[in-house]
Scaffold this motif. Structure first.
Motif, PDB file in Angstrom:
ATOM      1  N   ASP A  22     -28.236  11.969  -5.272  1.00 64.19           N
ATOM      2  CA  ASP A  22     -28.836  13.293  -5.039  1.00 64.19           C
ATOM      3  C   ASP A  22     -27.885  14.261  -4.335  1.00 64.19           C
ATOM      4  O   ASP A  22     -28.296  15.016  -3.448  1.00 64.19           O
ATOM      5  CB  ASP A  22     -30.128  13.161  -4.214  1.00 64.19           C
ATOM      6  N   GLY A  23     -26.614  14.219  -4.703  1.00 59.89           N
ATOM      7  CA  GLY A  23     -25.647  15.136  -4.114  1.00 59.89           C
ATOM      8  C   GLY A  23     -25.202  14.763  -2.709  1.00 59.89           C
ATOM      9  O   GLY A  23     -24.551  15.558  -2.026  1.00 59.89           O
ATOM     10  N   LYS A  24     -25.556  13.545  -2.294  1.00 62.90           N
ATOM     11  CA  LYS A  24     -25.210  13.095  -0.947  1.00 62.90           C
ATOM     12  C   LYS A  24     -24.417  11.790  -1.019  1.00 62.90           C
ATOM     13  O   LYS A  24     -24.682  10.950  -1.879  1.00 62.90           O
ATOM     14  CB  LYS A  24     -26.472  12.857  -0.107  1.00 62.90           C
ATOM     15  N   LYS A  25     -23.468  11.659  -0.102  1.00 62.71           N
ATOM     16  CA  LYS A  25     -22.787  10.379   0.063  1.00 62.71           C
ATOM     17  C   LYS A  25     -23.435   9.679   1.245  1.00 62.71           C
ATOM     18  O   LYS A  25     -23.372  10.167   2.382  1.00 62.71           O
ATOM     19  CB  LYS A  25     -21.292  10.572   0.321  1.00 62.71           C
ATOM     20  N   LYS A  26     -24.083   8.551   0.968  1.00 66.40           N
ATOM     21  CA  LYS A  26     -24.801   7.817   1.994  1.00 66.40           C
ATOM     22  C   LYS A  26     -23.985   6.584   2.390  1.00 66.40           C
ATOM     23  O   LYS A  26     -23.650   5.765   1.539  1.00 66.40           O
ATOM     24  CB  LYS A  26     -26.179   7.400   1.479  1.00 66.40           C
ATOM     25  N   VAL A  27     -23.671   6.505   3.682  1.00 66.79           N
ATOM     26  CA  VAL A  27     -22.823   5.417   4.175  1.00 66.79           C
ATOM     27  C   VAL A  27     -23.609   4.600   5.187  1.00 66.79           C
ATOM     28  O   VAL A  27     -24.264   5.149   6.085  1.00 66.79           O
ATOM     29  CB  VAL A  27     -21.544   5.955   4.833  1.00 66.79           C
ATOM     30  N   ASP A  42     -22.916  15.809   2.602  1.00 69.06           N
ATOM     31  CA  ASP A  42     -22.956  16.608   1.386  1.00 69.06           C
ATOM     32  C   ASP A  42     -21.690  16.309   0.581  1.00 69.06           C
ATOM     33  O   ASP A  42     -20.580  16.396   1.101  1.00 69.06           O
ATOM     34  CB  ASP A  42     -23.022  18.095   1.741  1.00 69.06           C
ATOM     35  N   VAL A  43     -21.862  15.933  -0.667  1.00 72.07           N
ATOM     36  CA  VAL A  43     -20.718  15.522  -1.485  1.00 72.07           C
ATOM     37  C   VAL A  43     -19.702  16.655  -1.662  1.00 72.07           C
ATOM     38  O   VAL A  43     -18.489  16.432  -1.645  1.00 72.07           O
ATOM     39  CB  VAL A  43     -21.201  15.007  -2.856  1.00 72.07           C
ATOM     40  N   LYS A  44     -20.198  17.877  -1.784  1.00 71.71           N
ATOM     41  CA  LYS A  44     -19.303  19.010  -2.054  1.00 71.71           C
ATOM     42  C   LYS A  44     -18.616  19.531  -0.795  1.00 71.71           C
ATOM     43  O   LYS A  44     -17.428  19.862  -0.813  1.00 71.71           O
ATOM     44  CB  LYS A  44     -20.084  20.141  -2.724  1.00 71.71           C
ATOM     45  N   THR A  45     -19.356  19.617   0.309  1.00 69.79           N
ATOM     46  CA  THR A  45     -18.808  20.251   1.518  1.00 69.79           C
ATOM     47  C   THR A  45     -18.366  19.258   2.591  1.00 69.79           C
ATOM     48  O   THR A  45     -17.691  19.645   3.550  1.00 69.79           O
ATOM     49  CB  THR A  45     -19.856  21.184   2.138  1.00 69.79           C
ATOM     50  N   ASN A  46     -18.779  17.989   2.473  1.00 67.59           N
ATOM     51  CA  ASN A  46     -18.546  16.958   3.498  1.00 67.59           C
ATOM     52  C   ASN A  46     -19.296  17.235   4.793  1.00 67.59           C
ATOM     53  O   ASN A  46     -18.995  16.623   5.833  1.00 67.59           O
ATOM     54  CB  ASN A  46     -17.051  16.789   3.796  1.00 67.59           C
ATOM     55  N   ASP A  47     -20.269  18.156   4.767  1.00 67.96           N
ATOM     56  CA  ASP A  47     -21.082  18.412   5.955  1.00 67.96           C
ATOM     57  C   ASP A  47     -21.952  17.206   6.260  1.00 67.96           C
ATOM     58  O   ASP A  47     -22.530  16.593   5.354  1.00 67.96           O
ATOM     59  CB  ASP A  47     -21.978  19.639   5.752  1.00 67.96           C
ATOM     60  N   LEU A  48     -22.053  16.867   7.541  1.00 70.39           N
ATOM     61  CA  LEU A  48     -22.914  15.769   7.968  1.00 70.39           C
ATOM     62  C   LEU A  48     -24.366  16.229   7.945  1.00 70.39           C
ATOM     63  O   LEU A  48     -24.739  17.191   8.617  1.00 70.39           O
ATOM     64  CB  LEU A  48     -22.536  15.315   9.382  1.00 70.39           C
ATOM     65  N   LEU A  49     -25.214  15.569   7.160  1.00 68.56           N
ATOM     66  CA  LEU A  49     -26.616  15.932   7.019  1.00 68.56           C
ATOM     67  C   LEU A  49     -27.538  15.047   7.846  1.00 68.56           C
ATOM     68  O   LEU A  49     -28.599  15.486   8.292  1.00 68.56           O
ATOM     69  CB  LEU A  49     -27.032  15.846   5.546  1.00 68.56           C
ATOM     70  N   LEU A  50     -27.132  13.797   8.048  1.00 73.24           N
ATOM     71  CA  LEU A  50     -27.981  12.850   8.755  1.00 73.24           C
ATOM     72  C   LEU A  50     -27.122  11.787   9.433  1.00 73.24           C
ATOM     73  O   LEU A  50     -26.142  11.308   8.858  1.00 73.24           O
ATOM     74  CB  LEU A  50     -28.953  12.171   7.775  1.00 73.24           C
ATOM     75  N   ARG A  51     -27.496  11.464  10.658  1.00 68.79           N
ATOM     76  CA  ARG A  51     -26.895  10.299  11.341  1.00 68.79           C
ATOM     77  C   ARG A  51     -28.018   9.632  12.116  1.00 68.79           C
ATOM     78  O   ARG A  51     -28.700  10.264  12.910  1.00 68.79           O
ATOM     79  CB  ARG A  51     -25.776  10.711  12.293  1.00 68.79           C
ATOM     80  N   GLN A 186     -11.473  10.798   6.653  1.00 69.45           N
ATOM     81  CA  GLN A 186     -10.380  10.115   5.965  1.00 69.45           C
ATOM     82  C   GLN A 186     -10.716   8.639   5.755  1.00 69.45           C
ATOM     83  O   GLN A 186     -10.427   8.068   4.702  1.00 69.45           O
ATOM     84  CB  GLN A 186      -9.082  10.246   6.778  1.00 69.45           C
ATOM     85  N   GLU A 187     -11.330   8.033   6.773  1.00 63.10           N
ATOM     86  CA  GLU A 187     -11.741   6.641   6.652  1.00 63.10           C
ATOM     87  C   GLU A 187     -12.801   6.473   5.559  1.00 63.10           C
ATOM     88  O   GLU A 187     -12.761   5.535   4.766  1.00 63.10           O
ATOM     89  CB  GLU A 187     -12.285   6.131   7.991  1.00 63.10           C
ATOM     90  N   LEU A 188     -13.760   7.413   5.528  1.00 57.51           N
ATOM     91  CA  LEU A 188     -14.855   7.306   4.560  1.00 57.51           C
ATOM     92  C   LEU A 188     -14.366   7.518   3.130  1.00 57.51           C
ATOM     93  O   LEU A 188     -14.952   6.988   2.187  1.00 57.51           O
ATOM     94  CB  LEU A 188     -15.959   8.311   4.897  1.00 57.51           C
ATOM     95  N   LYS A 189     -13.302   8.295   2.977  1.00 54.78           N
ATOM     96  CA  LYS A 189     -12.741   8.513   1.637  1.00 54.78           C
ATOM     97  C   LYS A 189     -12.181   7.225   1.047  1.00 54.78           C
ATOM     98  O   LYS A 189     -12.070   7.087  -0.168  1.00 54.78           O
ATOM     99  CB  LYS A 189     -11.660   9.593   1.682  1.00 54.78           C
ATOM    100  N   LYS A 190     -11.830   6.283   1.906  1.00 55.88           N
ATOM    101  CA  LYS A 190     -11.280   5.006   1.440  1.00 55.88           C
ATOM    102  C   LYS A 190     -12.370   4.110   0.844  1.00 55.88           C
ATOM    103  O   LYS A 190     -12.070   3.150   0.140  1.00 55.88           O
ATOM    104  CB  LYS A 190     -10.595   4.271   2.605  1.00 55.88           C
TER     105      LYS A 190
END
Length: 204
Positions: A22-27, A42-51, A186-190
């Protein structure tokens, strides 16, 4: 109070899974000490939506999730029929949503004019305190990111505004936090993220 190198090492030590949905990267992070961390970007902006965090329960089972960033999950209160009481929907609602350059909190359902509010930093106890001159509202909260970065809180970083019955408080992110966030991304991109339907991001 730690340093951001310790925080990065802690994240690196975790068992991690990632899911794009849904357009989000969930880690999802599972740490050796039993804690769990779930984040959404957010996949496009890398904004943190939830922690949100979860610790083990007192009996060893899974505890409840505690939201650090993002809108809280709202549950309608069960009517207490014997007392005829329900929680008022007009109670102040405290949420955190950050921007690229600032931490941001919104406190909804506060109808008082801007001059009523006093927002101060308690440097000794490392927290922010919101008071009203009419003594109708009081809130004390911490900034966990500043603790992770090992940085002091400063009054000059705080700003606040009021509109539509909502008090908006911002704290400008210092350079150390911006660098910490850059390294975390950078870590999450891995991480190799699966797509929706492949792997469950939040294993139970």
């Amino acid at each position: 109070m730690a340093s951001y190198s310790e925080w990065l090492s802690y994240l690196q030590s975790a068992e991690k899974t990632a899911l794009v949905q849904d357009g989000k990267k969930k880690v999802h992070f599972k740490f050796l000490d039993g804690k769990e961390l779930a984040e959404e970007y957010d996949v496009k902006t890398n904004d943190l939506l939830l922690r949100k965090w979860r610790k083990k329960g007192t009996l060893g089972g899974a505890g409840t999730w505690e939201i650090e960033v993002g809108d809280p999950q709202v549950f309608r209160p069960v009517a207490m029929e014997t007392q005829g009481m329900v929680e008022s929907s007009s109670n102040p609602i405290f949420t955190r949503r950050d921007t690229k350059k600032a931490f941001m909190w919104r406190i909804r359902n506060l109808p008082y004019p801007i001059e009523t509010y006093n927002v101060t930093v308690d440097t000794d106890n490392r927290c922010v305190i919101v008071r009203t001159t009419n003594k109708k509202y009081y809130k004390k909260f911490t900034i966990p990111d500043m603790d992770r970065a090992g940085l002091p809180l400063e009054q000059r970083a705080v700003n606040y505004a009021h509109a539509n019955n909502t008090l908006v408080i911002t704290y400008e992110k210092p350079a150390g936090v911006l660098e910490m966030e850059r390294q975390v991304l950078q870590e999450l991109k891995k991480l190799k993220a699966s797509r929706d339907g492949d792997v469950e991001c939040n294993p139970s």
